[in-house]
Design an enzyme around this catalytic site. Structure first.
Site, PDB file in Angstrom:
ATOM      1  N   LYS A  88       0.850  -1.195   0.000  1.00  0.00           N
ATOM      2  CA  LYS A  88       0.000   0.000   0.000  1.00  0.00           C
ATOM      3  C   LYS A  88       0.884   1.242   0.000  1.00  0.00           C
ATOM      4  O   LYS A  88       1.885   1.289   0.730  1.00  0.00           O
ATOM      5  CB  LYS A  88      -0.908  -0.028   1.232  1.00  0.00           C
ATOM      6  N   SER A 163      -9.803   1.780   2.587  1.00  0.00           N
ATOM      7  CA  SER A 163      -8.950   2.513   1.691  1.00  0.00           C
ATOM      8  C   SER A 163      -7.887   1.666   0.969  1.00  0.00           C
ATOM      9  O   SER A 163      -7.381   2.100  -0.069  1.00  0.00           O
ATOM     10  CB  SER A 163      -8.230   3.611   2.476  1.00  0.00           C
ATOM     11  N   SER A 187      -9.962  -0.463   6.850  1.00  0.00           N
ATOM     12  CA  SER A 187      -9.358  -0.397   5.510  1.00  0.00           C
ATOM     13  C   SER A 187      -8.639  -1.648   5.039  1.00  0.00           C
ATOM     14  O   SER A 187      -8.251  -1.720   3.870  1.00  0.00           O
ATOM     15  CB  SER A 187      -8.393   0.777   5.427  1.00  0.00           C
TER      16      SER A 187
HETATM   17  N1  GLN Z   1     -13.239   4.163   5.862  1.00  0.00           N
HETATM   18  C1  GLN Z   1     -12.723   4.625   7.121  1.00  0.00           C
HETATM   19  C2  GLN Z   1     -12.359   6.097   6.986  1.00  0.00           C
HETATM   20  O1  GLN Z   1     -12.616   6.635   6.005  1.00  0.00           O
HETATM   21  C3  GLN Z   1     -11.532   3.805   7.532  1.00  0.00           C
HETATM   22  C4  GLN Z   1     -10.332   4.094   6.736  1.00  0.00           C
HETATM   23  C5  GLN Z   1      -9.151   3.304   7.168  1.00  0.00           C
HETATM   24  O2  GLN Z   1      -9.265   2.268   7.838  1.00  0.00           O
HETATM   25  N2  GLN Z   1      -7.976   3.797   6.832  1.00  0.00           N
HETATM   26  O3  GLN Z   1     -11.819   6.683   7.865  1.00  0.00           O
END
Ligand code: GLN
Length: 502
Positions: A88, A163, A187
């Protein structure tokens, strides 16, 4: 040295998992270079459809593969020697641009590896590229990337989740066997669910965050994506453990994460909180989930439906105070001076900084910075931030109670299957609701995994397993048992055919 007696990739089955590749490399069936070439060919053939990578790094990958072949010849092996991995793009990689999906970091080339990448490099893993994500890991669909959206390999008109959508998509599409993501509120688990693979968020403090681009430091962990539990165990084992550079890492020794692979589900105490079956849960997801619970019961697990997590419903609200608050502090460093993009030619320093941040950050990131700065400001701190921290204490206590009598808690990972690209882009609250069932586990710090749990309308459904702190082995043991009892994992997305070596 390349193996010139075989046409690269011709004999390599990219459906194989990392441990199968590792065995083949050791047996001399093919070289790490041939595996890297086949992998790169597949990944590059899929990219026009998938956009799973911000940057594919063929030169680095082939150099690492040749070094891995040297190690194989010398018998100097680690479990991931010669294995292709996706990273990532929040993970700092020495000499390779690291953007966090943001235009503000364009051109930023770290001078060091983050700890998890350094640990994989030591093992001789092969880095195929930097995977796509929502900008600064803020999002649930990978549509908030500054480098274009990623598609879901099961249906290219749908999101892969986020994400860490790029890492999930390339593993699901049989590009790479394993990849790393980060999970601040879901995410890793949510994209794993939406693409039909295994994704694990470790216990807070299990894995070093040193050198990882920070979003909300008290919530996030790096963790593995894989197509089976064994590979997830191997990758977790490679990255876990204390790091003198990250004071939040725990001193607990790292176990063999396959230590519970022989135990099956017999006698396992499994709590199914009613709060997991939330409003907005799709019928198909509910059915798949109930079938998974039935599978546990049939195999001798003791299922307890009386367990309660009443604060679950306020965890999401607390998260959207705490995470933006931390983000507003963490993202203050992007001023155009230290990293990446800088607007030039403004009227003085403040003007240049404002325009750097104005141009460099996307809308979702700006929204979070504003919410966070507001929640932390004098006069609002007590009403919002302190309240959210109190909720955090409650959520944590509830998980502790629920897991005092149970080895695992089971919920669906997400309320819905993968949604169409664009469907929630203009509705932040609808997007946030995707993480309703994953976020509480970041608030509490427990480990959790999403495993494939069948299909609804031809799209993968994920089941979330939650365990006591540092009991990742219990998660992976149960995940392994479920794999052996079902054929979900054998199904492959249509896109996996693209770039198949002929
Ligand atoms: N979707 C969640 C957010 O937007 C979690 C994102 C994540 O785990 N990095 O914060």
């Amino acid at each position: 040295m390349a193996d010139s007696t075989r046409s690269p990739g011709a004999a390599i089955d990219l459906d194989r998992s990392a441990h199968e590749h590792a065995a083949a490399l050791r047996a001399g069936e093919y070289s790490a270079r041939a595996l890297a070439e086949a992998t790169l060919a597949r990944v590059e053939a899929q990219e026009p459809d998938l956009n799973a990578y911000i940057r594919v790094t063929p030169d680095e990958a082939l150099t690492q593969a040749d070094a891995a072949d040297e190690r194989l010849r010398a018998g100097d092996l680690a479990p991931l020697t010669g294995i292709p991995v996706g990273l990532k793009d929040v993970l700092s990689t020495q000499g390779v641009e690291t953007t966090a999906g943001s235009r503000i970091l364009e051109g930023f080339t770290p001078i060091i590896d983050c700890t998890v990448v350094a640990r994989l490099r030591e093992q001789g893993a092969v880095f195929v590229g930097k995977t796509n994500l929502d900008e600064f890991a803020m999002g649930s669909s990978t549509e908030h990337s500054g480098y274009g959206a990623t598609s879901n390999p099961w249906d290219l008109t749908r999101v892969p989740g986020g994400s860490s959508g790029g890492s999930a998509a390339t593993v699901a599409a049989r590009g790479v066997p394993i990849a790393l993501g980060t999970d601040t509120g879901g995410s890793i688990r949510q994209p794993a669910a939406l693409t039909g693979i295994v994704g694990l968020k470790p216990t807070y403090g299990r894995v070093s965050r040193f050198g990882v681009v920070a979003f909300a430091s008290s919530l996030e962990q790096v963790g593995p994506f894989a197509r089976d539990a064994r590979d997830a165990a191997t990758l977790l084992e490679a990255i876990a453990g204390h790091d003198p550079n990250d004071a939040t890492t725990a001193p607990e020794p790292v176990p063999d994460y396959t230590e519970r692979f022989d135990r099956g589900l017999e006698g396992l105490r499994v709590g199914v909180p009613g709060e997991g079956l939330v409003a907005g849960l799709e019928d198909g997801v509910r059915e798949a989930f109930e079938q998974a619970v039935a599978l546990f019961e049939r195999e001798g697990a003791i299922v307890d439906r009386s367990v309660a997590l009443p604060s679950l419903e306020v965890a999401l609200s607390a998260y959207y105070i705490i995470a933006p608050a931390e983000a507003s502090a963490n993202l203050a460093r992007y001023d155009g001076v230290k990293y990446g993009y800088r607007f030039r030619g403004g009227e003085g320093m403040w003007d240049e900084m404002e325009r750097t941040r104005g141009n460099g950050f996307g809308d979702e990131v700006k929204r979070r910075i504003m919410i966070g700065a507001y929640a932390l400001s004098a006069g609002y701190y007590d009403a919002y931030y302190r309240k959210a921290q109190q909720v955090r204490t409650l959520v944590r206590a509830e998980f502790e109670t629920a897991l005092a009598d149970n080895d695992l808690l089971l919920t669906p990972t997400t309320p819905t299957v993968a949604f169409p690209l664009g469907a929630k882009l203009d509705d932040p609250l609808a997007m946030y609701l995707n993480d309703l069932l994953t976020i509480p586990v970041n608030i509490s710090g427990n480990p959790a995994v999403s495993i494939p749990g069948g299909f609804s309308e031809g799209l993968p459904v994920g089941i979330q397993l939650i365990a006591r702190p540092f009991e990742e082995s219990t998660l992976l043991g149960a995940a392994h048992a479920c794999e052996a009892l079902t054929d979900w994992r054998a199904q492959r997305p249509p896109l996996a055919e693209i770039g198949t070596p002929s």
